[in-house]
Design a protein around this motif. Structure first.
Motif, PDB file in Angstrom:
ATOM      1  N   MET B  55      44.146  48.372  42.131  1.00 21.24           N
ATOM      2  CA  MET B  55      44.500  49.531  42.957  1.00 21.24           C
ATOM      3  C   MET B  55      44.901  49.106  44.355  1.00 21.24           C
ATOM      4  O   MET B  55      44.060  48.763  45.174  1.00 21.24           O
ATOM      5  CB  MET B  55      43.327  50.513  43.011  1.00 21.24           C
ATOM      6  CG  MET B  55      43.232  51.353  41.740  1.00 21.24           C
ATOM      7  SD  MET B  55      41.769  52.376  41.748  1.00 21.24           S
ATOM      8  CE  MET B  55      42.261  53.677  42.859  1.00 21.24           C
ATOM      9  N   PRO B  57      47.736  50.069  47.675  1.00 20.39           N
ATOM     10  CA  PRO B  57      48.713  51.052  48.160  1.00 20.39           C
ATOM     11  C   PRO B  57      50.120  50.488  47.998  1.00 20.39           C
ATOM     12  O   PRO B  57      50.289  49.293  47.792  1.00 20.39           O
ATOM     13  CB  PRO B  57      48.335  51.199  49.636  1.00 20.39           C
ATOM     14  CG  PRO B  57      47.691  49.906  49.999  1.00 20.39           C
ATOM     15  CD  PRO B  57      47.007  49.418  48.753  1.00 20.39           C
ATOM     16  N   ALA B  85      38.150  47.813  40.588  1.00 19.04           N
ATOM     17  CA  ALA B  85      36.924  48.574  40.786  1.00 19.04           C
ATOM     18  C   ALA B  85      36.753  49.577  39.653  1.00 19.04           C
ATOM     19  O   ALA B  85      35.799  50.313  39.595  1.00 19.04           O
ATOM     20  CB  ALA B  85      36.970  49.311  42.125  1.00 19.04           C
ATOM     21  N   ARG B  86      37.725  49.608  38.763  1.00 23.56           N
ATOM     22  CA  ARG B  86      37.650  50.573  37.660  1.00 23.56           C
ATOM     23  C   ARG B  86      37.321  49.828  36.385  1.00 23.56           C
ATOM     24  O   ARG B  86      38.120  49.075  35.881  1.00 23.56           O
ATOM     25  CB  ARG B  86      38.981  51.299  37.506  1.00 23.56           C
ATOM     26  CG  ARG B  86      39.335  52.072  38.766  1.00 23.56           C
ATOM     27  CD  ARG B  86      40.765  52.498  38.738  1.00 23.56           C
ATOM     28  NE  ARG B  86      41.020  53.340  37.584  1.00 23.56           N
ATOM     29  CZ  ARG B  86      41.722  54.453  37.656  1.00 23.56           C
ATOM     30  NH1 ARG B  86      42.201  54.850  38.810  1.00 23.56           N
ATOM     31  NH2 ARG B  86      41.939  55.167  36.589  1.00 23.56           N
ATOM     32  N   VAL B 105      35.513  42.911  37.143  1.00 21.98           N
ATOM     33  CA  VAL B 105      35.218  44.226  37.719  1.00 21.98           C
ATOM     34  C   VAL B 105      34.424  44.045  39.001  1.00 21.98           C
ATOM     35  O   VAL B 105      33.447  43.290  39.048  1.00 21.98           O
ATOM     36  CB  VAL B 105      34.418  45.077  36.710  1.00 21.98           C
ATOM     37  CG1 VAL B 105      34.064  46.422  37.335  1.00 21.98           C
ATOM     38  CG2 VAL B 105      35.219  45.285  35.430  1.00 21.98           C
ATOM     39  N   LYS B 106      34.869  44.703  40.060  1.00 19.76           N
ATOM     40  CA  LYS B 106      34.152  44.651  41.344  1.00 19.76           C
ATOM     41  C   LYS B 106      32.884  45.473  41.253  1.00 19.76           C
ATOM     42  O   LYS B 106      32.921  46.556  40.684  1.00 19.76           O
ATOM     43  CB  LYS B 106      35.036  45.244  42.458  1.00 19.76           C
ATOM     44  CG  LYS B 106      36.312  44.469  42.725  1.00 19.76           C
ATOM     45  CD  LYS B 106      37.124  45.256  43.770  1.00 19.76           C
ATOM     46  CE  LYS B 106      38.522  44.661  43.934  1.00 19.76           C
ATOM     47  NZ  LYS B 106      39.339  45.477  44.837  1.00 19.76           N
ATOM     48  N   PRO B 107      31.760  45.103  41.830  1.00 19.70           N
ATOM     49  CA  PRO B 107      31.624  43.795  42.486  1.00 19.70           C
ATOM     50  C   PRO B 107      31.416  42.688  41.453  1.00 19.70           C
ATOM     51  O   PRO B 107      30.765  42.913  40.461  1.00 19.70           O
ATOM     52  CB  PRO B 107      30.364  43.990  43.338  1.00 19.70           C
ATOM     53  CG  PRO B 107      29.585  45.078  42.672  1.00 19.70           C
ATOM     54  CD  PRO B 107      30.554  45.921  41.911  1.00 19.70           C
ATOM     55  N   PHE B 108      31.967  41.533  41.751  1.00 17.58           N
ATOM     56  CA  PHE B 108      31.856  40.416  40.813  1.00 17.58           C
ATOM     57  C   PHE B 108      31.100  39.264  41.466  1.00 17.58           C
ATOM     58  O   PHE B 108      31.020  39.169  42.693  1.00 17.58           O
ATOM     59  CB  PHE B 108      33.239  39.948  40.359  1.00 17.58           C
ATOM     60  CG  PHE B 108      34.149  39.636  41.514  1.00 17.58           C
ATOM     61  CD1 PHE B 108      34.137  38.372  42.105  1.00 17.58           C
ATOM     62  CD2 PHE B 108      35.009  40.612  42.027  1.00 17.58           C
ATOM     63  CE1 PHE B 108      34.976  38.095  43.177  1.00 17.58           C
ATOM     64  CE2 PHE B 108      35.836  40.324  43.093  1.00 17.58           C
ATOM     65  CZ  PHE B 108      35.828  39.079  43.679  1.00 17.58           C
TER      66      PHE B 108
END
Lengths: 642, 125
Positions: B55, B57, B85-86, B105-108
């Motif tokens: 994600m 901008p 983050a998804r 995937v965050k957080p990693f």
């Protein structure tokens, strides 16, 4: 033939004659003129001794034929009657005479009724000499009797019908100026509760009691005056005083001269029918009201599968008017509806709902009857509708449509919000988790350690801030301002208090406060307004990292009813695209993370101000700065000098 | 020869985290702040591996950048690890569809990141 000595013509006839004086010729003439058949036969019936000329007419054959074939007369007797004639011949020999009535068949195909009287003539020794007889043609009399009997039978039947009918029948005598009742049947007694004996001689009007002011009564009077038939529904009263609805038909009976002699009235108690009709009408009216007020759409189909009714909500949702669809077949209705739907999505015809019902016998009724699908309308505007079909026992069908556009949108927004919120929480969490792991696993010099720790701390702060704002937002949305302590109050202390409490680390600038002498009173929750102003001021600081004046001043709308609090900065500003999205949740004009923020600040300001009944406007020029105004409604008579 | 790794991530702190995690040994690290810049740098540098935030901008999100890298014949063999983050199933499936080699995937955990990167780079060597 005894004495033939007195010949006719020998002497002029006398006025009084005896049988002895009747000439053979004269006798012949008398016999000729008699319509009855006079005959003499031998006792064995084999030989005809004499037959009068009338036999030719009665039997429609020549007299010669009688003498030619002696049994001919017997053969002419109707087959069904021969046995009877044989029996009477036996009686003849036993008793000396007999009478028998039988039919003879005619060569022309017709039939005659004969009454035959016979007697045996015996000689001195008592031996049968011959049989003499007279057969009279009684056809006309028999037919007349039969006709009379039939007529009498019909009258008896009519009587029985009158007695047994459920309808009340009443006959009045119109020759009498009082028009009295002269007959009522048991049906009348049952319906009215009056006995025949009670009502004979009375005028029918008594059935109306005091309830004379009925339109139907006028119609009856007029019909009677004009001698017409008439059918009306009239309120009548039973003997016990209870009302009943009488469906009354009256018709006149006329004499040969066309004068009305009687009126026959037939009553039908339709009280129950009227009650049911009224009930049905009440029910229909109630349902009509419900359907026309219902926010949900209804379409009903009749047994032939044509649209019978659509309610206003359906028209509002689909733009389909009653004129356009009522009376249409289901297939055409489907086409009209499909035409309004998004063509990219499948449209299931109404028929599908039934196919599935028939196809799956195990499916229970509620599951298939209550089957719901979703329609995505593009015309007349975008809408999401759910649709389900209920089928009536008689083959009628009702389509039930609910507009779920808003629910669908809210659902979508909720799920998007959750997903975005999770994303926003994960991003600072990634820094906290990642940097702390590096610090644990690797050795860094003191400077780097401090740097990483401050990053962790800063990102943890972002997390806390984000959580707080999320909670604020959730609370405001859930409570819709019910927990706001809104009171009309002066604005000056709120504004000055906000500016004084503002803490911006590492920024030496002070807010330029430019307030007029007098500020109005507004209905606000001071704490929430302070929160909104703080958000605007901190945005002004954050988005003008290069410095410049941060100014708070006020505006008044031209009509004086709205008061604006304006915060202006000279920072990075926003592009028109950024400006258009700045009230979206989590939207950040700066996505790099260099300017801290949650993307919820302005959303919160907007929610708070709108609960006050106000609004927020933002103007911005990219690279030049932004200016936000909170507009509040001025409380009545609130000029304040403080 | 030095391995080249390109980080495409809009968040400054996360670029720093990835750089600090991977910046040891024989690695050359490059950074891009958005999808368009990432795609341009990938074309110029022809890195061994791209760490790509989903994600971001701007006109190009991580999925689109990944798809383009994988579709570019000149960038054949470039490994792509998506950072996102998804973490929902549909997102993972989408990541596979655009041809990514791995997904974080965050957080990693930085150690996990190292393992993943080494595994992919060794495999390609």
């Amino acid at each position: 033939m005894p004495n033939q000595t007195t010949a006719a013509g020998a002497q002029p006839p006398k006025v009084a004659v005896t049988t002895q004086s009747l000439s053979s010729e004269h006798l012949q003439s008398v016999l000729d003129s008699i319509r009855d058949v006079i005959y003499s036969v031998t006792p064995d019936g084999e030989q005809i001794l004499y037959v009068s000329p009338s036999a030719a007419k009665v039997y429609e054959m020549n007299l010669d034929e009688f003498t030619g074939s002696p049994k001919v007369w017997f053969n002419r007797i109707h087959e069904e009657d021969r046995e009877r004639v044989r029996l009477s011949l036996q009686a003849l020999f036993a008793e000396g005479q007999c009478e028998s009535t039988y039919r003879i068949e005619l060569p022309s195909g017709g039939m005659r009724w004969l009454r035959d009287r016979m007697q045996i003539v015996r000689d001195a020794q008592g031996e049968p000499l011959r049989i003499d007889g007279i057969a009279s043609d009684i056809t006309e009399q028999v037919l007349a009797d039969m006709a009379r009997e039939m007529a009498e039978g019909t009258v008896r039947l009519k009587d029985r019908a009158l007695e047994s009918t459920q309808n009340g029948v009443v006959v009045t005598d119109m020759a009498n100026p009082f028009q009295p009742i002269i007959y009522v049947n048991p049906g009348f007694e049952r319906i009215t509760g009056w006995q025949a004996a009670d009502v004979y001689g009375m005028n029918c009007g008594f059935l109306q009691g005091d309830d004379r002011d009925q339109e139907a009564i006028g119609q009856l009077r007029e019909a009677v005056r004009e001698g017409r038939e008439c059918q009306v529904i009239v309120r009548n009263y039973r003997k016990d005083g209870s009302m009943f609805w009488n469906e009354l038909s009256i018709s006149p009976v006329r004499d040969a001269d066309g004068r009305v002699t009687h009126y026959v009235g037939v009553q039908n108690d339709i009280t129950e029918r009227i009650r049911q009709e009224e009930e049905l009408q009440d029910r229909t009216e109630r349902l009509d009201a419900i359907f026309s007020l219902s926010p949900d759409g209804f379409v009903s189909f009749d047994r032939e599968g044509r649209v019978a009714y659509i309610n206003p909500a359906f028209t509002r949702m689909t733009g389909l008017t009653p004129q356009a669809v009522v009376g249409r077949r289901e297939r055409l209705f489907d086409e009209l509806l499909r035409d309004r739907c998004d063509p990219k999505l499948p449209y299931f015809e109404l028929g599908c709902f039934e196919t599935q019902k028939d196809g799956d016998a195990n499916d229970d009724d509620t599951a298939c009857n209550g089957k719901t699908d979703t329609l995505h309308l593009l015309r007349p505007e975008r809408r999401v509708l759910t649709r389900s079909v209920r089928r009536g026992e008689g083959g009628s069908k009702v389509l039930y449509i609910r507009d779920v556009t808003r629910e669908t949108e809210v659902d979508r927004m909720k799920s998007e919000f959750l997903s975005t919120a999770a994303h926003e929480l994960r991003t600072p969490m990634a820094s906290v988790f990642g940097f702390s792991e590096l610090l644990l696993k690797r050795d860094y010099d003191e400077k780097t350690r401090r740097d990483l720790l401050s990053t962790i701390h800063r990102q943890a702060g972002t997390l806390i801030h984000l959580l707080n704002e999320l909670l604020d937002l959730a609370r405001i949305e859930a409570r819709q301002g019910k927990d706001f302590k809104i009171a009309v109050q002066p604005l000056r202390p709120v504004i000055e208090g906000t500016v004084a409490a503002l803490l911006v680390p590492n920024d030496p600038r002070k807010v330029t406060l430019d307030l007029p002498e007098t500020l109005p009173h507004c209905a606000v929750d001071a704490e929430k307004l302070q929160q909104a102003l703080t958000n605007l001021l901190s945005n002004a600081y954050k988005y003008s990292p290069g410095g410049g004046e941060i100014r708070l001043d006020t505006l008044t709308s031209t009509d004086g009813r709205q008061f604006g609090i304006r915060v202006t900065d000279h920072g990075i500003g926003m592009t028109p695209e950024q400006l258009a999205r700045c009230f979206e949740r989590f939207y950040r004009a700066d996505a790099s993370g260099n300017i801290p923020g949650t993307g919820l600040g302005l959303v919160l300001v907007k929610e708070i101000v709108e609960i006050f009944g106000g609004r927020i406007t933002i103007a911005s020029n990219f690279g030049e700065g932004s200016s936000a105004v909170i507009w509040l409604n001025v409380a009545e008579a609130s000029a304040e000098a403080a | 020869m030095k391995r080249k790794i390109l980080i495409v991530e809009d968040q400054t702190d996360l670029r720093k985290l990835v750089r600090m995690t991977l910046e040891f040994g024989d690695v050359e690290i490059h950074e891009a702040e958005n999808g368009a810049e990432g795609l341009r740098l990938a074309g110029e540098l022809r890195p061994d591996l791209v760490l790509l935030d989903v994600m971001m901008p701007g006109a190009l999100d991580g999925y689109q950048v990944c798809q383009r890298i994988k579709a570019d014949p000149r960038l054949k063999g470039v490994k792509v690890v998506l950072l996102t983050a998804r973490g929902q199933q549909t997102d993972l499936e989408h990541g596979q569809k655009v041809g990514s080699d791995a997904y974080l995937v965050k957080p990693f955990s930085p150690l996990e990141l190292i393992d993943k990167v080494e595994e992919l780079i060794t495999a390609s060597a």
